[in-house]
Design a protein around this motif. Structure first.
Motif, short mmCIF file in Angstrom:
data_model
loop_
_atom_site.label_atom_id
_atom_site.label_comp_id
_atom_site.label_asym_id
_atom_site.label_seq_id
_atom_site.Cartn_x
_atom_site.Cartn_y
_atom_site.Cartn_z
N UNK A 1 -26.58 -25.04 -57.68
CA UNK A 1 -27.65 -25.66 -56.88
C UNK A 1 -28.17 -26.90 -57.60
N UNK A 2 -28.37 -26.77 -58.93
CA UNK A 2 -28.93 -27.90 -59.69
C UNK A 2 -27.98 -29.09 -59.69
N UNK A 3 -26.70 -28.84 -60.00
CA UNK A 3 -25.78 -29.99 -60.09
C UNK A 3 -25.52 -30.58 -58.70
N UNK A 4 -25.59 -29.73 -57.67
CA UNK A 4 -25.43 -30.24 -56.30
C UNK A 4 -26.55 -31.25 -56.00
N UNK A 5 -27.74 -30.93 -56.46
CA UNK A 5 -28.89 -31.83 -56.20
C UNK A 5 -28.78 -33.14 -56.99
N UNK A 6 -27.90 -33.18 -57.99
CA UNK A 6 -27.75 -34.42 -58.79
C UNK A 6 -26.77 -35.40 -58.14
N UNK A 7 -26.19 -35.01 -57.02
CA UNK A 7 -25.32 -35.95 -56.29
C UNK A 7 -23.89 -35.99 -56.77
N UNK A 8 -23.42 -34.91 -57.39
CA UNK A 8 -22.01 -34.88 -57.81
C UNK A 8 -21.12 -34.73 -56.57
N UNK A 9 -19.85 -35.05 -56.74
CA UNK A 9 -18.95 -35.06 -55.57
C UNK A 9 -18.26 -33.72 -55.35
N UNK B 1 -26.74 -36.00 -68.93
CA UNK B 1 -25.33 -36.41 -69.01
C UNK B 1 -24.71 -36.42 -67.62
N UNK B 2 -25.00 -35.37 -66.85
CA UNK B 2 -24.41 -35.29 -65.49
C UNK B 2 -24.97 -36.43 -64.63
N UNK B 3 -26.27 -36.68 -64.76
CA UNK B 3 -26.87 -37.78 -63.99
C UNK B 3 -26.25 -39.12 -64.42
N UNK B 4 -26.00 -39.27 -65.73
CA UNK B 4 -25.39 -40.51 -66.23
C UNK B 4 -23.97 -40.69 -65.71
N UNK C 1 -9.08 -35.17 -66.36
CA UNK C 1 -9.82 -33.95 -66.72
C UNK C 1 -10.39 -34.09 -68.13
N UNK C 2 -11.40 -34.94 -68.26
CA UNK C 2 -11.98 -35.19 -69.58
C UNK C 2 -12.92 -34.07 -70.02
N UNK C 3 -13.39 -33.25 -69.07
CA UNK C 3 -14.37 -32.19 -69.39
C UNK C 3 -15.48 -32.78 -70.27
N UNK C 4 -16.12 -33.82 -69.77
CA UNK C 4 -17.14 -34.55 -70.55
C UNK C 4 -18.32 -33.63 -70.89
N UNK C 5 -18.81 -33.78 -72.12
CA UNK C 5 -19.97 -32.99 -72.56
C UNK C 5 -21.12 -33.90 -72.99
N UNK C 6 -20.80 -35.15 -73.37
CA UNK C 6 -21.82 -36.07 -73.87
C UNK C 6 -21.28 -37.49 -73.68
N UNK C 7 -22.14 -38.47 -73.89
CA UNK C 7 -21.74 -39.88 -73.74
C UNK C 7 -21.07 -40.10 -72.39
#
Ligand SMILES: O=C(CO)[C@H](O)[C@H](O)COP(=O)(O)O
Length: 210
Positions: free
Chosen positions: A121-129, A91-94, A59-65
């Motif tokens: 809707x947006x993050x769903x379209x980015x291919x997250x699991x 960042x999410x796409x990365x 659970x890194x809760x990544x915000x950047x990098x």
């Protein structure tokens, strides 16, 4: 529906002892953000080595990098890594790109997202699991929960699995199960009980019955 045990207030030996108690009743073990802050990714490595058959979520809760941090968590043995829904799209796409490279999964934590339906809707379209609604400790303290938010994301998410976290207890689990998320995340509802194994077993039974 899967059950994830969130470990937030333990060190590495305590984490291993706790998982030993409940391992047959859970699907995923979460190395919580406070544990990563205190122990680093060594905690992920130690728990994955001790329980190779359990999936481990960092659970890194990544915000950047994001690409770099997903790579490091993957190297430590994490199967699933979290990023915040409030992070930049890039960042999410990365994170998704690096996770795919490493054969890992990304869970987006929607804590503090204001327009939940639109961002889901947006993050769903980015291919997250996974997309996870989450009432953090600070809002739990003033009586909030994420049950309605779960319904909101269930109605808009088409590809990702849905998840819920934040203060879920045996008494409130039926309300969660009704909405049928793919993943239920429980910390204190198990770790705060005198008989942790019994609490996890009961939750697993309720989840299996659906
Ligand atoms: O991510 C977290 C806090 O930021 C927790 O792991 C998550 O909220 C589950 O724990 P609990 O059931 O005790 O709320």
């Amino acid at each position: 529906m899967e059950l994830q045990l969130a470990l937030d207030l333990v060190n590495i030996p305590e984490a291993i002892e706790l998982v030993k108690e409940v391992e047959e009743h859970i699907d995923i073990v979460e190395i919580g953000t406070p544990v990563v802050i205190n122990e680093g990714l060594h905690a992920v490595k130690a728990v994955k080595e001790a329980f190779p058959n359990l999936k481990v979520l960092a659970d890194l809760k990544i915000m950047d990098a994001a690409g770099y941090e997903v790579m490091k968590a993957s190297e430590a043995g994490a199967d699933i890594i979290t990023i915040l829904g409030t992070a930049e799209d890039m960042s999410i796409q990365g994170a998704v790109e690096e996770a795919k490279k490493q054969g890992k999964k990304i869970l987006v934590d929607m804590i503090a997202v204001k327009d939940l339906a639109a961002r889901a809707k947006e993050v769903d379209a980015m291919g997250v699991d996974y997309i996870c609604v989450h009432t953090g400790y600070d809002l739990q303290a003033v009586g909030k929960n994420s049950f309605e938010d779960l319904q909101t994301i269930k109605s808009v998410v088409k590809n990702a699995k849905t998840a819920i976290a934040g203060g879920i207890k045996l008494e409130t689990l039926p309300e969660v199960i009704k909405v049928n998320p793919d993943l239920v995340i429980v910390g204190g509802g198990i770790t705060g009980q005198a008989d942790k194994k019994a609490a996890a077993a009961k939750m697993q039974e309720m989840i299996k019955q659906g």
